[in-house]
Design a protein around this motif. Structure first.
Motif, PDB file in Angstrom:
ATOM      1  N   VAL A 195      38.267  33.525  36.720  1.00 55.68           N
ATOM      2  CA  VAL A 195      37.087  33.319  35.863  1.00 55.68           C
ATOM      3  C   VAL A 195      36.480  31.945  36.122  1.00 55.68           C
ATOM      4  O   VAL A 195      35.260  31.797  36.238  1.00 55.68           O
ATOM      5  CB  VAL A 195      37.470  33.480  34.374  1.00 55.68           C
ATOM      6  CG1 VAL A 195      36.303  33.100  33.475  1.00 55.68           C
ATOM      7  CG2 VAL A 195      37.903  34.919  34.090  1.00 55.68           C
ATOM      8  N   GLU A 198      34.617  31.950  39.481  1.00 55.40           N
ATOM      9  CA  GLU A 198      33.331  32.646  39.451  1.00 55.40           C
ATOM     10  C   GLU A 198      32.314  31.899  38.598  1.00 55.40           C
ATOM     11  O   GLU A 198      31.113  32.002  38.828  1.00 55.40           O
ATOM     12  CB  GLU A 198      33.519  34.074  38.931  1.00 55.40           C
ATOM     13  CG  GLU A 198      34.311  34.975  39.863  1.00 55.40           C
ATOM     14  CD  GLU A 198      33.618  35.217  41.198  1.00 55.40           C
ATOM     15  OE1 GLU A 198      32.376  35.116  41.254  1.00 55.40           O
ATOM     16  OE2 GLU A 198      34.315  35.496  42.187  1.00 55.40           O
ATOM     17  N   THR A 199      32.779  31.143  37.615  1.00 55.63           N
ATOM     18  CA  THR A 199      31.870  30.376  36.763  1.00 55.63           C
ATOM     19  C   THR A 199      31.260  29.210  37.534  1.00 55.63           C
ATOM     20  O   THR A 199      30.065  28.932  37.421  1.00 55.63           O
ATOM     21  CB  THR A 199      32.611  29.861  35.518  1.00 55.63           C
ATOM     22  OG1 THR A 199      33.142  30.973  34.794  1.00 55.63           O
ATOM     23  CG2 THR A 199      31.685  29.067  34.607  1.00 55.63           C
ATOM     24  N   VAL A 212      34.154  38.352  33.075  1.00 52.67           N
ATOM     25  CA  VAL A 212      34.862  38.892  34.239  1.00 52.67           C
ATOM     26  C   VAL A 212      35.846  39.937  33.730  1.00 52.67           C
ATOM     27  O   VAL A 212      36.630  39.683  32.813  1.00 52.67           O
ATOM     28  CB  VAL A 212      35.615  37.800  35.012  1.00 52.67           C
ATOM     29  CG1 VAL A 212      36.432  38.425  36.146  1.00 52.67           C
ATOM     30  CG2 VAL A 212      34.648  36.769  35.570  1.00 52.67           C
ATOM     31  N   THR A 214      38.707  42.580  35.362  1.00 53.48           N
ATOM     32  CA  THR A 214      39.419  42.965  36.576  1.00 53.48           C
ATOM     33  C   THR A 214      40.261  44.206  36.327  1.00 53.48           C
ATOM     34  O   THR A 214      40.865  44.359  35.267  1.00 53.48           O
ATOM     35  CB  THR A 214      40.335  41.834  37.081  1.00 53.48           C
ATOM     36  OG1 THR A 214      41.383  41.594  36.138  1.00 53.48           O
ATOM     37  CG2 THR A 214      39.545  40.544  37.291  1.00 53.48           C
ATOM     38  N   ARG A 229      35.056  28.674  29.891  1.00 56.69           N
ATOM     39  CA  ARG A 229      35.898  29.835  29.613  1.00 56.69           C
ATOM     40  C   ARG A 229      36.486  29.738  28.214  1.00 56.69           C
ATOM     41  O   ARG A 229      36.988  28.694  27.796  1.00 56.69           O
ATOM     42  CB  ARG A 229      37.026  29.908  30.653  1.00 56.69           C
ATOM     43  CG  ARG A 229      37.937  31.107  30.489  1.00 56.69           C
ATOM     44  CD  ARG A 229      38.993  31.137  31.580  1.00 56.69           C
ATOM     45  NE  ARG A 229      39.878  29.986  31.476  1.00 56.69           N
ATOM     46  CZ  ARG A 229      40.968  29.958  30.697  1.00 56.69           C
ATOM     47  NH1 ARG A 229      41.278  31.011  29.935  1.00 56.69           N
ATOM     48  NH2 ARG A 229      41.738  28.890  30.679  1.00 56.69           N
ATOM     49  N   LEU A 325      31.045  40.770  35.631  1.00 58.78           N
ATOM     50  CA  LEU A 325      31.559  40.922  36.989  1.00 58.78           C
ATOM     51  C   LEU A 325      32.799  41.802  36.942  1.00 58.78           C
ATOM     52  O   LEU A 325      33.761  41.502  36.228  1.00 58.78           O
ATOM     53  CB  LEU A 325      31.919  39.562  37.593  1.00 58.78           C
ATOM     54  CG  LEU A 325      32.573  39.624  38.977  1.00 58.78           C
ATOM     55  CD1 LEU A 325      31.583  40.135  40.021  1.00 58.78           C
ATOM     56  CD2 LEU A 325      33.140  38.271  39.382  1.00 58.78           C
ATOM     57  N   ALA A 327      35.868  43.068  39.088  1.00 60.00           N
ATOM     58  CA  ALA A 327      36.585  42.653  40.290  1.00 60.00           C
ATOM     59  C   ALA A 327      38.003  43.201  40.255  1.00 60.00           C
ATOM     60  O   ALA A 327      38.416  43.861  39.306  1.00 60.00           O
ATOM     61  CB  ALA A 327      36.599  41.125  40.399  1.00 60.00           C
ATOM     62  N   LYS A 361      32.577  43.346  42.667  1.00 63.69           N
ATOM     63  CA  LYS A 361      33.050  42.515  43.776  1.00 63.69           C
ATOM     64  C   LYS A 361      34.346  43.094  44.313  1.00 63.69           C
ATOM     65  O   LYS A 361      35.348  43.178  43.603  1.00 63.69           O
ATOM     66  CB  LYS A 361      33.283  41.079  43.303  1.00 63.69           C
ATOM     67  CG  LYS A 361      33.807  40.158  44.396  1.00 63.69           C
ATOM     68  CD  LYS A 361      33.974  38.736  43.878  1.00 63.69           C
ATOM     69  CE  LYS A 361      34.462  37.806  44.978  1.00 63.69           C
ATOM     70  NZ  LYS A 361      34.589  36.410  44.482  1.00 63.69           N
TER      71      LYS A 361
END
Length: 387
Positions: A195, A198-199, A212, A214, A229, A325, A327, A361
């Protein structure tokens, strides 16, 4: 092995602010940089001078930066970070492998190296990480720090409080690795590290509200508000085990009946196929079977797709992020059943709600290792007290 870390120059808080702005958003013209940080041209010149002299920032040609704004007076060259001036090692530890990368200051991967993990003894794992670091240092001597990503509970960015994959409790991993390498070490929960990566450098860069999600061996969730975060109790202890998406859904060994974990994780999907058919198929074989119209594979994948659409809709409805996102090693689900995910997502949203910006992603374990390096980058740049 004992290495001399390539440290960050001693900076004031304002100098750090300039360096971080250029690191994350650069290259930037001085005009743009002064406006972003509410600084006068004179103050900006004073703050950037030591950064340029230390080799951390450099003037770059106008064509390397974003289009310049119209401005009066003598044009100045944009500023950018010398990304290769400091390099970082990132490790992702799984139950049977260690995935390692070397990244630049902007988290671009410049080297990869993986080793099997035959022993979970913490001392032997630390020895292995030190050996891999030494191999990296031979070709990349400007190492500034090490980041380690572990699935499980991590305390104070140093101690693995609990890791179900490694069967660890209260392991001082940062201390063990730092003793062997001489480099500063940051340990972080693998999802939290991803996280942060990506931030700062990925899909969430510049966003105020970002999520995010996953999917893979487990589920991971991270929420970013105001560019930071938000700590989450479940991120370290199995997100989604009790988030019921379908009360009549499957019962699997991990997670409640119909929970996000039971419907979406790779082990649960494989378990469902094995229980129904007696065949032990890989996740990729199950997705291929669903794409080919195989009835049982299609049923399980369709259930997972509807669960994913429902979960994303719930997140969008309550967290209201600008982007989500998706992922992890399980995102191949979107290739086979992305239409079902999108349809379910729309059905669980208000008809007039804005479309969800859902970015997918495709990730491998090197992406997780890259993510692990970013908390080390952040700690070096921000200073330990500010991370």
């Amino acid at each position: 092995m004992t290495a001399a870390a390539t440290s960050w120059p001693p900076l004031s808080r304002q100098e750090r602010s300039v360096a971080i702005e250029v690191l994350v958003h650069g290259p930037l013209s001085r005009t743009d940089l002064a406006r972003r940080l509410l600084l006068s041209p004179g103050s900006l010149t004073r703050l950037t001078k030591p950064l340029i002299e230390s080799g951390l920032l450099v003037e770059v040609p106008e064509t390397d930066a974003a289009p310049a704004e119209s401005r009066q007076g003598r044009p100045s060259q944009p500023l950018d970070v010398v990304a290769e001036s400091r390099l970082f090692v990132g490790f992702k530890i799984t139950g049977d492998m260690v995935y390692g990368v070397v990244t630049t200051l902007r988290s671009d991967i410049v080297a990869r190296h993986d080793r099997p993990l035959a022993d979970h003894d913490p001392v032997r794992v630390a020895d292995l990480l030190a050996e891999m670091t030494e191999e990296f240092a031979g070709a990349h001597p400007r190492l500034a720090g090490i980041g380690i990503g572990v699935g499980g509970l991590v305390e104070d960015r140093a101690v693995v409080g609990e890791s179900p994959f490694l069967l660890w409790r209260d392991v001082p991993l940062a201390e063990l690795v730092q003793q062997r390498t001489g480099l500063p070490v940051v340990v972080e929960n693998d999802v939290a590290a991803l996280v942060e990566a990506e931030t700062w450098f990925g899909a969430g860069r510049g966003l105020d509200r970002f999520v995010v999600l996953t999917i893979g061996a487990g589920l991971g969730y991270g929420l970013v508000l105001g560019g930071r975060r938000v700590p989450c109790a479940e991120e370290d202890r199995g997100f989604g085990r009790h988030w019921i998406l379908d009360p009549n859904g499957p019962l699997t060994p991990d997670g409640e009946r119909g929970s996000a974990v039971s419907l979406l994780t790779i082990p649960s999907i494989r378990y469902q196929l094995r229980a129904a058919t007696g065949r032990d198929l890989t996740y990729e074989e199950i997705l291929a079977g669903a794409a080919a119209g195989e009835p049982m594979a299609s049923r399980v994948v369709d259930e997972a797709a509807r669960a994913l659409g429902t979960l994303v809709a719930h997140i969008a409805n309550f967290a209201m992020p600008q982007k989500i996102l998706l992922a992890g090693e399980g995102v191949g689900l979107m290739d086979v059943a992305g239409g079902t995910v999108a349809e379910t997502l729309r059905s669980h949203r208000h008809p007039m709600a804005a479309p969800v910006d859902l970015e997918t992603k495709v990730s491998d374990f090197h992406d997780w290792a890259r993510g692990a390096a970013v908390p080390a980058i952040r700690e070096l740049v921000l200073g330990s007290a500010e991370v």
